[in-house]
Design a protein around this motif. Structure first.
Motif, PDB file in Angstrom:
ATOM      1  N   LYS A 167       0.852  -1.182   0.000  1.00  0.00           N
ATOM      2  CA  LYS A 167       0.000   0.000   0.000  1.00  0.00           C
ATOM      3  C   LYS A 167       0.894   1.241   0.000  1.00  0.00           C
ATOM      4  N   PRO A 168       0.830   2.013  -1.067  1.00  0.00           N
ATOM      5  CA  PRO A 168       0.057   1.808  -2.299  1.00  0.00           C
ATOM      6  C   PRO A 168       0.587   0.626  -3.110  1.00  0.00           C
ATOM      7  N   ALA A 169      -0.130   0.308  -4.209  1.00  0.00           N
ATOM      8  CA  ALA A 169       0.243  -0.847  -5.020  1.00  0.00           C
ATOM      9  C   ALA A 169       1.678  -0.706  -5.516  1.00  0.00           C
ATOM     10  N   ALA A 170       2.399  -1.820  -5.446  1.00  0.00           N
ATOM     11  CA  ALA A 170       3.814  -1.815  -5.818  1.00  0.00           C
ATOM     12  C   ALA A 170       3.973  -1.774  -7.333  1.00  0.00           C
ATOM     13  N   GLN A 171       5.094  -1.238  -7.772  1.00  0.00           N
ATOM     14  CA  GLN A 171       5.535  -1.313  -9.152  1.00  0.00           C
ATOM     15  C   GLN A 171       6.778  -2.209  -9.207  1.00  0.00           C
ATOM     16  N   TYR A 172       7.027  -2.754 -10.412  1.00  0.00           N
ATOM     17  CA  TYR A 172       8.032  -3.806 -10.526  1.00  0.00           C
ATOM     18  C   TYR A 172       9.089  -3.431 -11.558  1.00  0.00           C
ATOM     19  N   GLN A 173      10.295  -3.936 -11.305  1.00  0.00           N
ATOM     20  CA  GLN A 173      11.417  -3.738 -12.207  1.00  0.00           C
ATOM     21  C   GLN A 173      12.236  -5.025 -12.270  1.00  0.00           C
ATOM     22  N   TRP A 174      12.583  -5.432 -13.498  1.00  0.00           N
ATOM     23  CA  TRP A 174      13.396  -6.638 -13.710  1.00  0.00           C
ATOM     24  C   TRP A 174      14.787  -6.231 -14.178  1.00  0.00           C
ATOM     25  N   ASP A 175      15.795  -6.887 -13.588  1.00  0.00           N
ATOM     26  CA  ASP A 175      17.190  -6.688 -13.969  1.00  0.00           C
ATOM     27  C   ASP A 175      17.867  -8.046 -14.116  1.00  0.00           C
ATOM     28  N   GLN A 176      18.771  -8.121 -15.088  1.00  0.00           N
ATOM     29  CA  GLN A 176      19.619  -9.307 -15.221  1.00  0.00           C
ATOM     30  C   GLN A 176      20.974  -8.966 -14.602  1.00  0.00           C
ATOM     31  N   GLN A 177      21.346  -9.696 -13.566  1.00  0.00           N
ATOM     32  CA  GLN A 177      22.565  -9.378 -12.841  1.00  0.00           C
ATOM     33  C   GLN A 177      23.746 -10.249 -13.258  1.00  0.00           C
ATOM     34  N   LEU A 178      23.506 -11.506 -13.535  1.00  0.00           N
ATOM     35  CA  LEU A 178      24.592 -12.411 -13.921  1.00  0.00           C
ATOM     36  C   LEU A 178      24.207 -13.076 -15.231  1.00  0.00           C
ATOM     37  N   PRO A 179      25.172 -13.272 -16.142  1.00  0.00           N
ATOM     38  CA  PRO A 179      26.606 -12.906 -16.036  1.00  0.00           C
ATOM     39  C   PRO A 179      26.881 -11.438 -16.298  1.00  0.00           C
ATOM     40  N   SER A 180      25.917 -10.687 -16.869  1.00  0.00           N
ATOM     41  CA  SER A 180      26.111  -9.261 -17.125  1.00  0.00           C
ATOM     42  C   SER A 180      24.862  -8.521 -16.668  1.00  0.00           C
ATOM     43  N   PHE A 181      25.036  -7.248 -16.300  1.00  0.00           N
ATOM     44  CA  PHE A 181      23.921  -6.456 -15.786  1.00  0.00           C
ATOM     45  C   PHE A 181      23.139  -5.845 -16.944  1.00  0.00           C
ATOM     46  N   GLN A 182      21.815  -5.944 -16.867  1.00  0.00           N
ATOM     47  CA  GLN A 182      20.939  -5.392 -17.893  1.00  0.00           C
ATOM     48  C   GLN A 182      19.597  -5.069 -17.274  1.00  0.00           C
ATOM     49  N   THR A 183      19.055  -3.884 -17.583  1.00  0.00           N
ATOM     50  CA  THR A 183      17.751  -3.451 -17.091  1.00  0.00           C
ATOM     51  C   THR A 183      16.747  -3.478 -18.227  1.00  0.00           C
ATOM     52  N   PHE A 184      15.547  -3.958 -17.947  1.00  0.00           N
ATOM     53  CA  PHE A 184      14.522  -4.128 -18.975  1.00  0.00           C
ATOM     54  C   PHE A 184      13.461  -3.043 -18.827  1.00  0.00           C
ATOM     55  N   PHE A 185      12.886  -2.673 -19.973  1.00  0.00           N
ATOM     56  CA  PHE A 185      11.861  -1.637 -20.022  1.00  0.00           C
ATOM     57  C   PHE A 185      10.702  -2.134 -20.887  1.00  0.00           C
ATOM     58  N   ALA A 186       9.651  -1.300 -20.956  1.00  0.00           N
ATOM     59  CA  ALA A 186       8.493  -1.639 -21.785  1.00  0.00           C
ATOM     60  C   ALA A 186       8.936  -1.651 -23.255  1.00  0.00           C
ATOM     61  N   PRO A 187       8.270  -2.432 -24.125  1.00  0.00           N
ATOM     62  CA  PRO A 187       7.035  -3.186 -23.870  1.00  0.00           C
ATOM     63  C   PRO A 187       7.248  -4.580 -23.300  1.00  0.00           C
ATOM     64  N   GLY A 188       8.510  -5.034 -23.240  1.00  0.00           N
ATOM     65  CA  GLY A 188       8.729  -6.366 -22.690  1.00  0.00           C
ATOM     66  C   GLY A 188       8.417  -6.446 -21.207  1.00  0.00           C
ATOM     67  N   LEU A 189       8.544  -5.323 -20.498  1.00  0.00           N
ATOM     68  CA  LEU A 189       8.303  -5.274 -19.055  1.00  0.00           C
ATOM     69  C   LEU A 189       6.959  -4.624 -18.773  1.00  0.00           C
ATOM     70  N   ASP A 190       6.182  -5.258 -17.901  1.00  0.00           N
ATOM     71  CA  ASP A 190       4.920  -4.697 -17.408  1.00  0.00           C
ATOM     72  C   ASP A 190       5.143  -4.299 -15.952  1.00  0.00           C
ATOM     73  N   ILE A 191       5.289  -2.990 -15.689  1.00  0.00           N
ATOM     74  CA  ILE A 191       5.639  -2.533 -14.342  1.00  0.00           C
ATOM     75  C   ILE A 191       4.475  -2.681 -13.367  1.00  0.00           C
ATOM     76  N   ILE A 192       3.253  -2.804 -13.869  1.00  0.00           N
ATOM     77  CA  ILE A 192       2.097  -2.934 -12.983  1.00  0.00           C
ATOM     78  C   ILE A 192       1.882  -4.400 -12.592  1.00  0.00           C
ATOM     79  N   ARG A 193       1.944  -5.295 -13.565  1.00  0.00           N
ATOM     80  CA  ARG A 193       1.722  -6.717 -13.289  1.00  0.00           C
ATOM     81  C   ARG A 193       2.991  -7.456 -12.914  1.00  0.00           C
TER      82      ARG A 193
END
Length: 390
Positions: free
Chosen positions: A180-206
């Motif tokens: 509360k409030p509703a959480a938002q989400y973020q996906w990262d690839q840490q190993l073997p290399s670091f990478q952050t994902f964004f829309a449209p592949g990532l749904d921050i609400i679901r």
């Protein structure tokens, strides 16, 4: 929150408040102050609801001895009030985790709430009534504050949906059970290399991450972070992209299908070509074709009329019936319509004279009529009594 039972002192206070409203107002006026009407706090922590009062119209600057009566209420959703604290005649009663910040008597009547829960969110009302040492009512005031208890995201759970093979598609799922409030989400690839994902592949609400056309380089540890304005929680999942038999089976099936289609197309093409080749000799007329041979006739048996016209084609053998069965492979000539021998008419004989030729035309047609029709006269040899031709 649990309602406090009303003691005799509380009942007396309510009676006193009712009488004070009817009593004539004094020169002094009470003002209750709250610096903010909306407050936020975090679940599990504590919060202070600030409030204090002042008296105006005092005759002297010296503060006279006064008796404050303080009560705090919590507004329930059912439009009912719940008493959480009361200070009357020097005695304080409250529910667990609720207390006044300053010792009484004091003009600062701020309320402290500890061990907050989400259900503690809502409006809180403070009521203050003050009397002097002579029991004269010096004023009464009520103020309301709104408290919102925030909840940081609970640790989420991470899941892998799909079969992680080369060329396949998978979905990484992340969801916090409480926030509360509703959480938002973020996906990262840490190993073997670091990478952050964004829309449209990532749904921050679901909290879902779609990975398509997997490759071996996409293997690694993927971390999901659930966050809101008061906290963060995370989980992780390991993605191992394999090139196992599943991909080989799919590739083999595709190659086999393509080969089968190629063979089928080749057979159909060969069938059409062969049928066309068989049709060409039957339809073509060759200029150098040899005409069919006709059976030769025996020259010894030909009889030609004096005027050079072929009158008949007969032979002695043809006039006589064969004495034996035909030899195998022997060809028997068949005369044409123009060369067939008509039956010889019967010739009347006279004693000692030559036979007279009698014209016999089938159907009773005269020779003159035949001449007009274009018929060619044919000479028929006569036959003597000895059987020889004359």
């Amino acid at each position: 929150m649990i309602s406090l039972p009303r003691s005799p002192v509380t009942n007396l206070l309510f009676l006193f408040l009712g009488l004070s409203i009817l009593a004539p107002p004094s020169r002094a006026q009470l003002h209750l102050h709250v610096p903010a009407t909306k407050l936020q706090a975090v679940e599990g922590g504590e919060v202070v609801l600030p409030a204090w009062y002042t008296l105006q119209g005092e005759v002297s600057s010296a503060q006279p001895r006064e008796k404050p009566f303080v009560m705090w209420f919590f507004q329930l959703k059912e439009a009912n009030e719940e008493q959480v604290l009361a200070y009357i005649n020097g005695a304080t009663t409250s529910k667990p985790g609720v207390s006044l910040v300053y010792s009484m008597p004091s003009r600062n009547v701020s309320l402290r709430l500890q061990g907050l829960q989400e259900k503690d969110s809502g409006p809180y009302s403070c009521s203050v009534n003050v009397q002097d040492k002579e029991g004269t009512n010096r004023g009464h005031s009520i103020k309301t504050l709104d408290l919102n208890v925030l909840v940081p995201p609970a640790p989420p759970s991470c899941h892998l949906l799909g079969v992680p093979r080369v060329g396949a598609n998978v979905t990484l799922s992340c969801q916090s059970p409480r926030s509360k409030p509703a959480a938002q989400y973020q996906w990262d690839q840490q190993l073997p290399s670091f990478q952050t994902f964004f829309a449209p592949g990532l749904d921050i609400i679901r909290g879902s991450l779609s990975l398509t056309n997997l490759s071996s380089s996409m293997s690694g540890v993927y971390v999901c972070k659930a966050h809101n304005e008061v906290g963060t929680a995370q989980c992780n999942v390991t993605l191992d992209v394999s090139t196992g038999p599943g991909a080989a089976v799919v590739s083999g099936a595709v190659v086999g299908t393509l080969v089968g289609l190629g063979l089928l197309a080749g057979l159909v093409l060969l069938y059409h070509r062969r049928g066309k080749a068989l049709e060409e000799p039957a339809n073509d007329i060759k200029e150098d074709a040899i005409a069919p041979r006709t059976l030769p006739w025996a020259k010894s048996s030909d009889t030609i009329s004096r005027n050079g016209t072929l009158s008949s084609v007969t032979s002695a053998r043809a006039l006589r019936p064969p004495h034996g069965p035909p030899r195998p492979g022997a060809l028997t000539p068949t005369p044409s319509l123009s060369s067939r021998v008509l039956p010889s008419p019967k010739l009347p004989t006279t004693d000692g004279g030559h036979p007279q030729a009698v014209s016999s035309i089938p159907g009773g047609v005269s020779s003159s009529a035949l001449g007009r029709m274009g018929a060619v006269p044919v000479m028929v040899p006569a036959q003597s009594q000895a059987g020889s031709l004359v």
